[in-house]
Structure formats: structure tokens, C-alpha cells
Design an enzyme around this catalytic site. Sequence first.
Site, short mmCIF file in Angstrom:
data_model
loop_
_atom_site.label_atom_id
_atom_site.label_comp_id
_atom_site.label_asym_id
_atom_site.label_seq_id
_atom_site.Cartn_x
_atom_site.Cartn_y
_atom_site.Cartn_z
N ASP A 1 2.05 114.31 145.43
CA ASP A 1 3.23 113.56 145.86
C ASP A 1 2.80 112.33 146.66
O ASP A 1 3.65 111.52 147.08
CB ASP A 1 4.24 114.44 146.62
N ASP B 1 2.09 118.77 142.66
CA ASP B 1 2.75 119.06 143.94
C ASP B 1 4.21 119.40 143.75
O ASP B 1 4.94 118.71 143.02
CB ASP B 1 2.69 117.80 144.84
N GLU C 1 -6.77 119.65 154.40
CA GLU C 1 -6.78 118.20 154.63
C GLU C 1 -6.99 117.88 156.11
O GLU C 1 -6.27 118.39 156.98
CB GLU C 1 -5.46 117.59 154.13
N GLU D 1 2.84 122.99 150.54
CA GLU D 1 2.26 122.81 151.87
C GLU D 1 2.74 123.89 152.85
O GLU D 1 3.93 124.24 152.85
CB GLU D 1 2.63 121.42 152.42
O1 KIV Z 1 -0.46 114.37 147.39
C1 KIV Z 1 -1.70 114.34 147.37
O2 KIV Z 1 -2.33 113.47 146.79
C2 KIV Z 1 -2.41 115.39 148.08
C3 KIV Z 1 -3.88 115.20 148.29
C4 KIV Z 1 -4.12 114.23 149.35
C5 KIV Z 1 -4.58 116.49 148.54
O3 KIV Z 1 -1.83 116.35 148.50
#
Ligand code: KIV
Length: 274
Positions: A55, A94, A192, A125
Site C-alpha cells: 500500500d 497488502d 520494519e 499490519e
Molecule cells: O507497503 C509497503 O510497501 C510495505 C513495505 C514497506 C514492507 O509494507
Amino acid sequence: MYTKPTTPTPRTSVTAPVLQQRKKSGDKIAMLTCYDASFAAHFDSAGIDAVLVGDSLGMVIQGRSSTLPVTLDHMIYHCAAVARGMQAPLLIADLPFMSYRDVPTALVSAARLIGEGEAEMVKLEGAGWALEVITALAERDVAVCAHLGLTPQSVHKLGGYRVQGKQSEDAERLLADAHAVAAAGAALLVLECVPAELATRITSEVSIPVIGIGAGAGCDGQVLVLYDMLGITPGRRPRFSKDFLRGHDSIDAALVAYVEAVRDSSFPGPEHAW
Ligand code: KIV
């Protein structure tokens, strides 16, 4: 004009069990984000193991200041485009903000990302309230990637994009959360922006592969935002990233350099970690 590759490189397709095996063998996992078919078409031959339709597209594609405005329809659109462009890497997408706020909503959102977007794994998340969502998805045989540490969908609560787990209390909570997402059924964990020492400890303790971004070289693999590692993200590049296009004359060469650097643990260096 974009043309779908007709002679895919003969690599074994990467699956969740393959990544689990890589944790066991100690062979590092190279992962990148991707948002469209043209870039995806470069990933097979570069040897990228897993591709994340993140995302982060809200920021790098849409020019927003956070990932929060990204919708499930946006994610499906970009995921389906990436799926059309590549063969071998595991395709992870995501679940965007609030699309997994409770179990029924998460099941519908994941079904759309997998059915319409062709994702092979969905990422979400957090731990805590999200554990029952991970369990519900995993019980229905959906491969789930958890994401802990700096969780960008919580940016307003966190007060900015900051390294997490620096205080011992926060570090213990992160360690407990990592164990909890694995126990809930996650097949992969993205960590992260956490101190390298903590990330190494988490990686050695949890049973599932851990992919770091700003988490040091001790993880089972690494992920970067594609545009950061090609040096084309506007503004300041995050400290944990590296411009792999610099010193190389093509995108293919930059991707191969990234894969090699992850595999031989020369990336990330101490200058990319905390
Ligand atoms: O959205 C994304 O690109 C991510 C990465 C930074 C792990 O979650």
C-alpha cells in the site's frame, strides 16, 4: 507497448513452503515491492523471490503523504497488473487500512485480493486485535504475512515514521507480538524499522521467515520499496534503503545486484540499520 513474456525463466515458482524451507537452509530471501506489469516482467530473470504489492503505492504511485487513502480497489487493480507481468516470485498484497478491521470484513477483502487480484498471500499490519483476523484467515487456508515494528497504517497513533522497539519495554512487546502472529498462523513476518539486534533476536526465535526493512542483516530476507532502490522516489531516500541503479546501467542489472547483495548479506550494511 508492454508484451507478456512468452519464455519464462525456468525457475521453480516460489511458494510459502519454499520460503519456510529457506529459513531452515539459511538462504536469504530477496523481496521487492512492485505495482505494475512492466516492472514485474523484469523480476523473473532477476531471481526475486517474493513481490509485495504494497500500500506504499499510495505514496510512490499516487503521491499521497501516507498509505491511509489507499482502497481495496486500488490494491486489486495493481495486484492484478503485477500478476500479469511475472511468473516465479510469490505474489503478496497488502490489505489496506480498515479493510481487515474485523473478521468478516477481512475475509471478504482477502477473497477479493486473491480472487480478483491473484495475490498468493495477503499482508496485514499489527498484532493484538489483528490476531483473531490472522487466525480466521489462516484457518481458511489463506497465506498471511504479518507486519510489525513501524506499521505505516498507524502513523497518526505512532506520531510519525519512527524506529520502533528502541526502549526495552517496547522491544519485549515486539518480541511477544512476533511470537503471537506466528502462533496465530502467519506464514511470513515483515519487520520494519526496528533495531538490528532486536530483529536478529526475533528472527532466531520465531519459527516463520522474517523479512526486514530497516531491520539489519540478521533477518531471513530483505524487502525494499522498488522506487527507493532505483533511486526514483522523490525527496529524501530513507536511511535503510540503497540506490542499486547507481553504478549499474539498467534496471535488470540493479535488480540482480540487489538480489546478490541480499543473498550474500552485503546489504543491508550497518549504515542502513539502527
Ligand atoms: O507497503 C509497503 O510497501 C510495505 C513495505 C514497506 C514492507 O509494507
